[in-house]
Design a protein around this motif. Structure first.
Motif, mmCIF file in Angstrom:
data_model
loop_
_atom_site.group_PDB
_atom_site.id
_atom_site.type_symbol
_atom_site.label_atom_id
_atom_site.label_comp_id
_atom_site.label_asym_id
_atom_site.label_seq_id
_atom_site.Cartn_x
_atom_site.Cartn_y
_atom_site.Cartn_z
ATOM 1 N N ARG A 130 -49.466 26.002 7.554
ATOM 2 C CA ARG A 130 -49.607 25.158 8.758
ATOM 3 C C ARG A 130 -48.824 23.877 8.618
ATOM 4 N N TRP A 131 -48.774 23.328 7.384
ATOM 5 C CA TRP A 131 -48.041 22.086 7.159
ATOM 6 C C TRP A 131 -46.546 22.300 7.356
ATOM 7 N N VAL B 293 -45.276 24.513 9.383
ATOM 8 C CA VAL B 293 -45.123 24.656 10.835
ATOM 9 C C VAL B 293 -45.064 23.278 11.482
ATOM 10 N N LEU B 294 -46.025 22.445 11.155
ATOM 11 C CA LEU B 294 -46.085 21.118 11.759
ATOM 12 C C LEU B 294 -44.843 20.288 11.435
ATOM 13 N N LEU C 80 -42.059 19.287 14.159
ATOM 14 C CA LEU C 80 -41.899 17.855 14.377
ATOM 15 C C LEU C 80 -40.441 17.435 14.171
ATOM 16 N N ALA D 23 -42.886 29.295 12.317
ATOM 17 C CA ALA D 23 -44.002 29.511 13.252
ATOM 18 C C ALA D 23 -44.344 30.996 13.363
ATOM 19 N N GLN E 95 -46.162 32.123 10.282
ATOM 20 C CA GLN E 95 -47.550 31.652 10.337
ATOM 21 C C GLN E 95 -48.398 32.521 11.259
ATOM 22 N N LEU F 89 -46.043 22.182 20.193
ATOM 23 C CA LEU F 89 -46.565 21.341 19.113
ATOM 24 C C LEU F 89 -47.893 20.701 19.497
ATOM 25 N N ILE G 238 -50.558 23.432 19.340
ATOM 26 C CA ILE G 238 -50.853 23.744 17.939
ATOM 27 C C ILE G 238 -51.699 22.640 17.319
ATOM 28 N N PHE G 239 -51.286 21.404 17.524
ATOM 29 C CA PHE G 239 -52.022 20.284 16.942
ATOM 30 C C PHE G 239 -53.474 20.258 17.422
ATOM 31 N N ILE H 92 -55.689 23.283 15.773
ATOM 32 C CA ILE H 92 -55.920 23.363 14.326
ATOM 33 C C ILE H 92 -57.328 22.845 14.023
ATOM 34 N N TRP I 147 -58.915 20.740 12.256
ATOM 35 C CA TRP I 147 -58.770 19.557 11.409
ATOM 36 C C TRP I 147 -60.125 19.134 10.832
#
Length: 155
Positions: free
Chosen positions: A14-15, A17-18, A22, A53, A56, A132, A135-136, A139, A141
């Motif tokens: 995931r990191w 992907v982010l 970004l 992506a 993932q 993005l 996705i954010f 997640i 978190w």
């Protein structure tokens, strides 16, 4: 059992992907707003972000198929749909992530087909930003009001 290694892999990727999305978004906005030429390097950034992506989502679908949480959700749907944590992983997370991947894929495809450099950057900036954000928000978190997971899950 495949579940724990897949879960750890999915958590770590995931990191990537982010970060890759970004970088692609920042690059796209910079190119669009500064009227820069769209170079092979910009295409490499786009392709890298989309590839990561897609990797993932492949891990995620595999994880979905072996997850005990999802298994519980699918076999106890009428009850599980009312349990926030279970519903998130059984239905909401995968739905939003698949939508985000579709948006990234469409955005990438549209970017390739644009004629001018400015159109390429603009298309990538808009489509990748939407993906993005989805996705954010999807997640789990550690600070999420929906459900939480650790920021890094090791093997």
């Amino acid at each position: 059992m495949m579940y724990l290694p897949l879960l750890a892999s999915h958590s770590l990727v995931r990191w990537l992907v982010l970060v890759s999305l970004l970088i692609a978004v920042i690059n796209a906005y910079r190119g669009w707003l500064s009227n820069r030429r769209y170079l092979k390097f910009d295409d490499t950034i786009r392709i890298t972000a989309v590839t990561i992506a897609h990797i993932q989502v492949g891990i995620g679908v595999w994880l979905y198929l072996v997850s005990p949480v999802v298994d519980y959700f699918l076999h106890n749907f009428s009850h599980a749909v009312h349990e926030r944590h279970i519903r998130f992983f059984g239905m909401e997370h995968i739905t939003m992530m698949v939508i985000a991947i579709i948006i990234v894929t469409i955005g990438s495809s549209k970017t390739k087909r644009r004629q001018t450099d400015k159109e390429k950057f603009k298309t990538m900036a808009i489509w990748f930003t939407i993906a993005l954000v989805i996705i954010f928000l999807s997640i789990p978190w550690a600070f999420s009001p929906f459900t939480s997971r650790p920021l890094i899950r090791l093997f």
